[in-house]
Design a protein around this motif. Sequence first.
Motif, mmCIF file in Angstrom:
data_model
loop_
_atom_site.group_PDB
_atom_site.id
_atom_site.type_symbol
_atom_site.label_atom_id
_atom_site.label_comp_id
_atom_site.label_asym_id
_atom_site.label_seq_id
_atom_site.Cartn_x
_atom_site.Cartn_y
_atom_site.Cartn_z
ATOM 1 N N PRO A 126 31.671 82.440 28.255
ATOM 2 C CA PRO A 126 32.982 83.091 28.154
ATOM 3 C C PRO A 126 32.879 84.482 27.535
ATOM 4 O O PRO A 126 32.111 84.704 26.602
ATOM 5 N N LEU A 127 33.658 85.401 28.057
ATOM 6 C CA LEU A 127 33.719 86.749 27.516
ATOM 7 C C LEU A 127 34.712 86.807 26.362
ATOM 8 O O LEU A 127 35.481 85.886 26.135
ATOM 9 N N PRO A 196 27.129 79.150 38.485
ATOM 10 C CA PRO A 196 27.304 80.386 37.726
ATOM 11 C C PRO A 196 28.290 81.320 38.412
ATOM 12 O O PRO A 196 28.355 81.366 39.632
ATOM 13 N N SER A 197 29.025 82.054 37.621
ATOM 14 C CA SER A 197 30.073 82.914 38.172
ATOM 15 C C SER A 197 29.615 84.341 38.381
ATOM 16 O O SER A 197 30.407 85.190 38.793
ATOM 17 N N GLY A 198 28.336 84.620 38.093
ATOM 18 C CA GLY A 198 27.826 85.960 38.336
ATOM 19 C C GLY A 198 28.691 86.997 37.672
ATOM 20 O O GLY A 198 28.928 86.959 36.467
ATOM 21 N N THR A 242 42.398 80.063 38.617
ATOM 22 C CA THR A 242 41.830 78.726 38.844
ATOM 23 C C THR A 242 40.340 78.719 38.586
ATOM 24 O O THR A 242 39.808 77.819 37.921
ATOM 25 N N ALA A 243 39.638 79.728 39.103
ATOM 26 C CA ALA A 243 38.186 79.790 38.925
ATOM 27 C C ALA A 243 37.813 79.922 37.456
ATOM 28 O O ALA A 243 36.900 79.247 36.964
ATOM 29 N N ILE A 244 38.511 80.762 36.731
ATOM 30 C CA ILE A 244 38.215 80.966 35.311
ATOM 31 C C ILE A 244 38.514 79.700 34.509
ATOM 32 O O ILE A 244 37.733 79.290 33.641
ATOM 33 N N ASP A 245 39.624 79.060 34.815
ATOM 34 C CA ASP A 245 39.980 77.842 34.088
ATOM 35 C C ASP A 245 38.927 76.755 34.288
ATOM 36 O O ASP A 245 38.552 76.062 33.341
ATOM 37 N N ARG A 246 38.438 76.622 35.512
ATOM 38 C CA ARG A 246 37.460 75.565 35.784
ATOM 39 C C ARG A 246 36.069 75.935 35.290
ATOM 40 O O ARG A 246 35.265 75.054 35.005
ATOM 41 N N ALA A 247 35.791 77.221 35.193
ATOM 42 C CA ALA A 247 34.490 77.637 34.678
ATOM 43 C C ALA A 247 34.414 77.506 33.159
ATOM 44 O O ALA A 247 33.405 77.073 32.607
ATOM 45 N N TRP A 248 35.499 77.865 32.470
ATOM 46 C CA TRP A 248 35.455 77.955 31.022
ATOM 47 C C TRP A 248 36.367 76.974 30.304
ATOM 48 O O TRP A 248 36.207 76.740 29.107
ATOM 49 N N GLY A 249 37.357 76.420 30.992
ATOM 50 C CA GLY A 249 38.262 75.477 30.341
ATOM 51 C C GLY A 249 38.965 76.085 29.144
ATOM 52 O O GLY A 249 39.474 77.209 29.204
ATOM 53 N N LEU A 251 37.766 77.365 26.623
ATOM 54 C CA LEU A 251 37.072 78.519 26.051
ATOM 55 C C LEU A 251 37.493 79.828 26.702
ATOM 56 O O LEU A 251 37.110 80.903 26.241
ATOM 57 N N ALA A 252 38.253 79.746 27.768
ATOM 58 C CA ALA A 252 38.653 80.956 28.485
ATOM 59 C C ALA A 252 39.612 81.802 27.645
ATOM 60 O O ALA A 252 40.548 81.273 27.049
ATOM 61 N N PRO A 253 39.396 83.121 27.605
ATOM 62 C CA PRO A 253 40.370 83.998 26.921
ATOM 63 C C PRO A 253 41.728 83.904 27.601
ATOM 64 O O PRO A 253 41.819 83.618 28.800
ATOM 65 N N GLU A 254 42.779 84.138 26.854
ATOM 66 C CA GLU A 254 44.122 84.060 27.414
ATOM 67 C C GLU A 254 44.359 85.216 28.381
ATOM 68 O O GLU A 254 44.218 86.383 28.024
ATOM 69 N N TRP A 255 44.700 84.882 29.618
ATOM 70 C CA TRP A 255 44.963 85.894 30.647
ATOM 71 C C TRP A 255 45.609 85.198 31.826
ATOM 72 O O TRP A 255 45.202 84.097 32.205
ATOM 73 N N ASN A 256 46.589 85.818 32.427
ATOM 74 C CA ASN A 256 47.271 85.244 33.581
ATOM 75 C C ASN A 256 47.195 86.196 34.775
ATOM 76 O O ASN A 256 48.154 86.920 35.073
#
Length: 298
Positions: A126-127, A196-198, A242-249, A251-256
């Motif tokens: 996660p960034l 990996p999300s590259g 969707t991709a970010i949520d499933r990659a990081w759950g 841990l993902a930074p808040e962003w919509n």
Amino acid sequence: MDTVVVTGALGTLGRWTVEKLASDYEILAVDLQEPHSSPYETVEYLAADLTDQGPVWEILCDVQPDAVVHLGAVPGAGHRAGTETFVNNVTSTYNVFTAAGEVGADIVWSSSEATYGVTYRDEARPLASLPVDETHPQRPEDAYGTSKVVSEIVAERTARRYGVSVASLQPSWIQVPGAYETPTARESFDPDNPTPSGSLWSYIDVRDVARLVRCALETQRTGHDRYIAVAKDNYIDTSTATAIDRAWGDLAPEWNPKGDNAAFLSAKAQRDLDWEPAHSWRTAEGETVDGPRLKGSS
């Protein structure tokens, strides 16, 4: 007519950039090899190893260019051993930048969005925040990204010491119209396990990067600046959220994000250089265009 030295001139980005500049600039195009002939009246080719300081300094001192476009490098992770990638990229960049500074030439060069770090092997990393812009902390995960961070430090030092301007362009995964690699990547994308999300599923058309090089050359600037360059959309045909949520759950930074908007921002390039990406995979994957007059295998 201004004179520009272009390094890495036989690479993919190099050939498209030379094509973009050839009608309005005198160009000395430098690469490890030279073609049998030049299809351009304004372009001469010269072979040189950029990791060898002597030839680099001699070339720039002889030519006294108005600007240098530095594209010569190991172009990413996985092409050579990590040590070779790092040493090649940092040494060549130091040699080119220092010689350019000595002759008072402004610099535009290709860094990378890999400086920010996204994934390492198969582990999602996660960034700190999303979307990613030039203020995000740089935390490279491999030798290639690390070489670009160090080279950006060299860029900063060059601008400060010599008073020339340096634009560090940070393109994402560069694609060629009609030969996009995104279809294969999209087919292998698993929305239930999107790592990996590259580069956060981002990419950029080579025509847009070549145009950005020209915009940077022709914009009055001072000092050193970074400019992220990505297409407006992701290449996976899935919402970015969707991709970010499933990659990081969690841990993902808040962003919509809206729809398939890219997770990197090119707003600074639009603001400072009057540039924005014009191409999308949705049309460019099957597009037939006339490429550079000088053909190549890279």
